[in-house]
Design an enzyme around this catalytic site. Structure first.
Site, PDB file in Angstrom:
ATOM      1  N   ASP A 235       0.843  -1.187   0.000  1.00 46.20           N
ATOM      2  CA  ASP A 235       0.000   0.000   0.000  1.00 46.20           C
ATOM      3  C   ASP A 235       0.886   1.247   0.000  1.00 46.20           C
ATOM      4  OD1 ASP A 235      -1.795   2.082   0.584  1.00 46.20           O
ATOM      5  OD2 ASP A 235      -2.943   0.879   2.010  1.00 46.20           O
ATOM      6  N   GLY A 261      -1.714  -4.560  -2.667  1.00 43.47           N
ATOM      7  CA  GLY A 261      -1.734  -3.134  -2.418  1.00 43.47           C
ATOM      8  C   GLY A 261      -2.839  -2.691  -1.483  1.00 43.47           C
ATOM      9  N   HIS A 262      -3.325  -1.461  -1.714  1.00 44.54           N
ATOM     10  CA  HIS A 262      -4.295  -0.809  -0.839  1.00 44.54           C
ATOM     11  C   HIS A 262      -5.609  -1.582  -0.778  1.00 44.54           C
ATOM     12  CE1 HIS A 262      -6.054   2.637   1.219  1.00 44.54           C
ATOM     13  NE2 HIS A 262      -7.000   2.741   0.306  1.00 44.54           N
ATOM     14  N   PHE A 263      -6.176  -1.900  -1.931  1.00 46.30           N
ATOM     15  CA  PHE A 263      -7.447  -2.625  -1.993  1.00 46.30           C
ATOM     16  C   PHE A 263      -7.183  -4.127  -1.983  1.00 46.30           C
ATOM     17  CE2 PHE A 263      -9.039   1.457  -3.662  1.00 46.30           C
ATOM     18  CZ  PHE A 263     -10.183   1.589  -2.904  1.00 46.30           C
TER      19      PHE A 263
END
Length: 287
Positions: A235, A261-263
């Site tokens: 992320d 990553g983030h999602f």
């Protein structure tokens, strides 16, 4: 298993939500982040709903929830938490596990501080509560927090672009595994009337979340909620030290990093569901 789609009136807000699972099962309240909505849980919900009642609302300013315009509604995190509290009360949710992600973290943790007796456990997926979890990518927003000038507000608008949403979804995620569906829907939401100005209001209000970090941490120490941190370690915004920091106030916190990553749910929903089922199965009473 069927997912039910409905709305619940909370003052002037028509809260849209998704719900699945037995009505008498332990409850998981899923709180989305920026710039998305409850559709981010579309793959996770079916993997939990056989044993849990799963409820995922769209916060005001996001997704399919209908809220007043900026002239009549203050788009701040304090206000989002107030509306969320009204939604929880209207739904009769008196005991639940919280899943907090991104914007859902400061919103949900406000709710937890107000009603600690309701929280049976917390699952944080890239949901930050520590200053060391913020990367250098936050500098344009932090400049706006320090000086909320029109120029600094405009400098944050790039965070709302299609290109920025694309980065949020794909940066650090395994190549070829992120479906375009979620990001394209989020791009669509950002084109709704007032959407960008609402998001810029919330970007400014985010400084109140950082100011509350010590209070969130005091809540952890005082009430000791069982906590599972499941973190996309690539992320670019909420970095791994933010996950590790939970152990400072909750030494028994369980921390897991995923190579994404983030999602994280876009690529690792099955892994997140497996970790949640194991953790919640050990930490909360069966309904």
């Amino acid at each position: 298993m069927f997912v039910r789609y409905a709305t619940r009136k909370v003052g002037d807000v028509e809260m849209f939500y998704r719900e699945a699972g037995p009505q008498d099962a332990p409850i998981i309240l899923l709180l989305h982040g920026f710039p998305t909505a409850s559709h981010m849980f579309r793959d996770l919900i079916p993997l939990l709903a056989d044993h849990y009642r799963v409820v995922a609302p769209d916060l005001p300013g996001f997704g399919n929830t209908v809220a007043p315009g900026r002239a009549a509604f203050a788009y701040t995190f304090d206000h989002l938490a107030e509306v969320l509290e009204g939604f929880v009360d209207a739904m009769g949710l008196t005991r639940y596990s919280l899943y907090i992600f991104d914007y859902g973290a400061p919103t949900g943790l406000r709710l937890a501080m107000r009603h600690p007796e309701r929280v049976s456990a917390i699952v944080t997926q890239n949901g930050n509560a520590y200053i060391e979890g913020l990367s250098s990518e936050w500098e344009p927003w932090q400049a706006y927090w320090r000086d909320p000038s029109p120029e600094n507000r405009e400098a944050c608008r790039g965070s709302l672009s299609d290109a920025a949403i694309h980065v949020q979804y794909e940066h650090g995620a395994p190549a070829g595994l992120v479906s375009p569906d979620g990001m394209i829907l989020d791009m669509h939401y950002m084109r709704w009337p007032e959407a960008q100005e609402i998001q810029l209001d919330l970007i400014l209000s985010y400084r109140t979340n950082v100011a509350l970090y010590p209070a969130f941490q005091a809540y952890f120490r005082a009430h000791r909620p069982p906590l599972l941190a499941v973190w996309g370690c690539n992320d670019p915004f909420f970095i791994p030290p933010g996950a590790e920091a939970y152990r400072r106030d909750l030494p028994e916190a369980e921390v897991h990093f995923l190579d994404t990553g983030h999602f994280a749910l876009e690529t690792h929903h099955a892994e997140v569901a497996r970790l949640m089922r194991d953790f919640l199965g050990r930490k909360i009473a069966k309904g």
